[in-house]
Design a protein around this motif. Sequence first.
Motif, PDB file in Angstrom:
ATOM      1  N   GLY A 114      54.545 133.912   3.793  1.00 24.64           N
ATOM      2  CA  GLY A 114      53.568 132.765   4.213  1.00 24.64           C
ATOM      3  C   GLY A 114      53.738 131.974   5.332  1.00 24.64           C
ATOM      4  N   SER A 115      55.035 132.163   5.656  1.00 24.04           N
ATOM      5  CA  SER A 115      55.608 131.558   7.152  1.00 24.04           C
ATOM      6  C   SER A 115      55.868 132.470   8.015  1.00 24.04           C
ATOM      7  CB  SER A 115      56.612 130.506   6.825  1.00 24.04           C
ATOM      8  OG  SER A 115      57.766 131.332   6.624  1.00 24.04           O
ATOM      9  N   PHE A 116      56.055 133.661   7.749  1.00 25.48           N
ATOM     10  CA  PHE A 116      56.565 134.664   8.481  1.00 25.48           C
ATOM     11  C   PHE A 116      57.977 134.395   9.173  1.00 25.48           C
ATOM     12  CE2 PHE A 116      51.643 135.038   9.515  1.00 25.48           C
ATOM     13  CZ  PHE A 116      51.551 136.301   8.786  1.00 25.48           C
ATOM     14  N   ASN A 117      58.389 133.475   8.533  1.00 26.60           N
ATOM     15  CA  ASN A 117      59.887 132.980   9.063  1.00 26.60           C
ATOM     16  C   ASN A 117      61.106 133.536   8.202  1.00 26.60           C
ATOM     17  OD1 ASN A 117      59.245 132.148  11.608  1.00 26.60           O
ATOM     18  ND2 ASN A 117      58.708 130.144  11.106  1.00 26.60           N
ATOM     19  N   PRO A 290      46.543 131.207   8.370  1.00 24.25           N
ATOM     20  CA  PRO A 290      48.233 131.118   8.748  1.00 24.25           C
ATOM     21  C   PRO A 290      48.506 129.243   8.132  1.00 24.25           C
ATOM     22  CG  PRO A 290      46.815 130.805  10.776  1.00 24.25           C
ATOM     23  CD  PRO A 290      45.972 131.388   9.760  1.00 24.25           C
ATOM     24  N   GLU A 291      49.634 129.383   7.557  1.00 22.69           N
ATOM     25  CA  GLU A 291      50.013 127.992   6.852  1.00 22.69           C
ATOM     26  C   GLU A 291      50.457 127.312   8.218  1.00 22.69           C
ATOM     27  OE1 GLU A 291      52.906 128.682   4.315  1.00 22.69           O
ATOM     28  OE2 GLU A 291      51.807 129.808   2.856  1.00 22.69           O
ATOM     29  N   ARG A 292      50.095 125.912   8.124  1.00 18.97           N
ATOM     30  CA  ARG A 292      50.307 124.979   9.282  1.00 18.97           C
ATOM     31  C   ARG A 292      50.591 123.658   8.534  1.00 18.97           C
ATOM     32  NH1 ARG A 292      46.083 123.994  13.203  1.00 18.97           N
ATOM     33  NH2 ARG A 292      44.435 124.771  12.009  1.00 18.97           N
ATOM     34  N   PRO A 293      51.988 123.655   7.906  1.00 23.19           N
ATOM     35  CA  PRO A 293      52.264 122.339   7.318  1.00 23.19           C
ATOM     36  C   PRO A 293      52.481 120.955   8.216  1.00 23.19           C
ATOM     37  CG  PRO A 293      53.981 123.932   7.512  1.00 23.19           C
ATOM     38  CD  PRO A 293      52.991 124.522   7.910  1.00 23.19           C
ATOM     39  N   ASP A 294      52.353 120.056   7.717  1.00 29.01           N
ATOM     40  CA  ASP A 294      52.305 118.998   8.425  1.00 29.01           C
ATOM     41  C   ASP A 294      53.667 118.488   9.359  1.00 29.01           C
ATOM     42  OD1 ASP A 294      49.674 118.189   7.583  1.00 29.01           O
ATOM     43  OD2 ASP A 294      49.943 116.709   6.038  1.00 29.01           O
TER      44      ASP A 294
END
Length: 389
Positions: A114-117, A290-294
Motif C-alpha cells: 500500500g505504501s511501497f515502503n 496511491p495512498e497519501r496519508p495526512d
Amino acid sequence: MDNGQNKAGVEAFLPIARPATGPEEIEAVRKVLESGWLTQGPFVAEFEKAFASRHGVKHAFAVTSCTSALHLALVVLGIGPGDEVLVPAFTWVATANVVVHCGAKPVFVDINPGSFNLNPDAVSAALTERTKAVIAVHLFGRIAPMDELRAILPEGIPIVEDAACAIGASYSGRPAGSLGEIGCFSLHPRKVVTCGEGGVVTTNDDELAQLIDTYRNHGASVSEEVRHRGGRPWELPAFKVFGFNYRMTDIQAAIAQVQLRKLDRFIDERRQLADHYDARLQSIDWIRAPERPDHAGHSLQAYVATIDPLRAPVSRNRALAVLQEKKIGARPGTHAVVALEAYRREFGVDPQRFPGAMAAEAQSIALPLHNEMGCADVDRVVEALEKAE
C-alpha cells in the motif's frame, strides 16, 4: 502548469515526466559560464546553503548523483566487508548496488504494497548482529515509517534516507533528509527538482559532514576553490583518505538553485494533478490510487497507482501498452531488486520470499505526472484506461 489545458495538443505524446525549465535556468547557466569558474565553487556553496535551510539540516553537500550520495553515506558510516545493510526489496537497483560496492551484504526486506515502503515487521525479523545500517527509501515521494523503524532498531544502527524521490517531502512536519543520520537526494530529470544529473547529501552530524566533504573531493584536505583562490594556490592539499570525485559543477548547482526556489510551487501543482487523478480514477474499480496519508507530506515525484489483477480486464503490462498506443507514457513503479539476475546469482535471493515486492513489481503503474501538464492531460490518461481492453 496549464490549469486544465493540454499544452502539447491532444495528438501529441504525453510523457511520463518532463523537466519544467525556462529562462531563469538559462540565465543562471549564463552567469556561471561568464564567471570562468565551472566546477565546484560559489554556486555550489549557495545551493548547498539553500538546500540545507529548506530541509531543516545543518549540512548539505552537492554531489554527482543520488547513487554517489548513498555510496558516500555508507563509506563515512564505515560500512565494509562482513557488514549487513537492510535494503527494501522494491526499489531502484542503485539502493542495493552501493552496499555491494562497499563490500557489504545487502539484506533485503519486504515492503507494504500500500505504501511501497519498508515493512517494519520485516525489518525487525531481518536484524542480526551484523546489521550495521538500514537504508529507508522514501519511494515515489512518500516518507518511510521512520518513527516505527527507529523504535525497532537497536541503539547505534543508523538510518540512511534514500530520499531520491523525496525532495520537499515531510513526515509529521519534519523534512526529508533530517529524519535519519544521513539523507540522500536525486536531481535526475524525473525528479521534482532537476539539474540534469546530481545529488545532495544531508546530515546534522558535524563529524559525518566533515567526512562527506572530504571524501567527495578525492579525499583532499581543502577544496580546489579554496586552494586556488587562497594566498598559496601552488601548494597541493593533504590526502589522508582514499576519496572519490563526486563533486557537482557550478553549472548544475546554478540550475538546481533556480529549481529549488520553485519547489513549493512544483509540489502544489503536482498535488492538484494528483487530486484530479484521485477523483477521476474512482470511475475505474480495478485501479487503486496511491495512498497519501495526512501525516506524510508526499512530494509526488511520481503518481504510482496499483492495478487489481482480480478485477482488471487487462494485465498491468497490457495497460502500459494501451497507453503507449494512445501516445501516453507510463511505466511500472520500479522493480523488485530481489528478482534481478545479478542479485539472484550472487546472493542466492529467492524472490518468492518477498510477496509484497513481487506484487508491487507486477501491479504498480506510474502515470504521467509533471509540471508541464494540466488536468486535461489527466482526463486523457484516465479515459484511455477506461477503454482498455
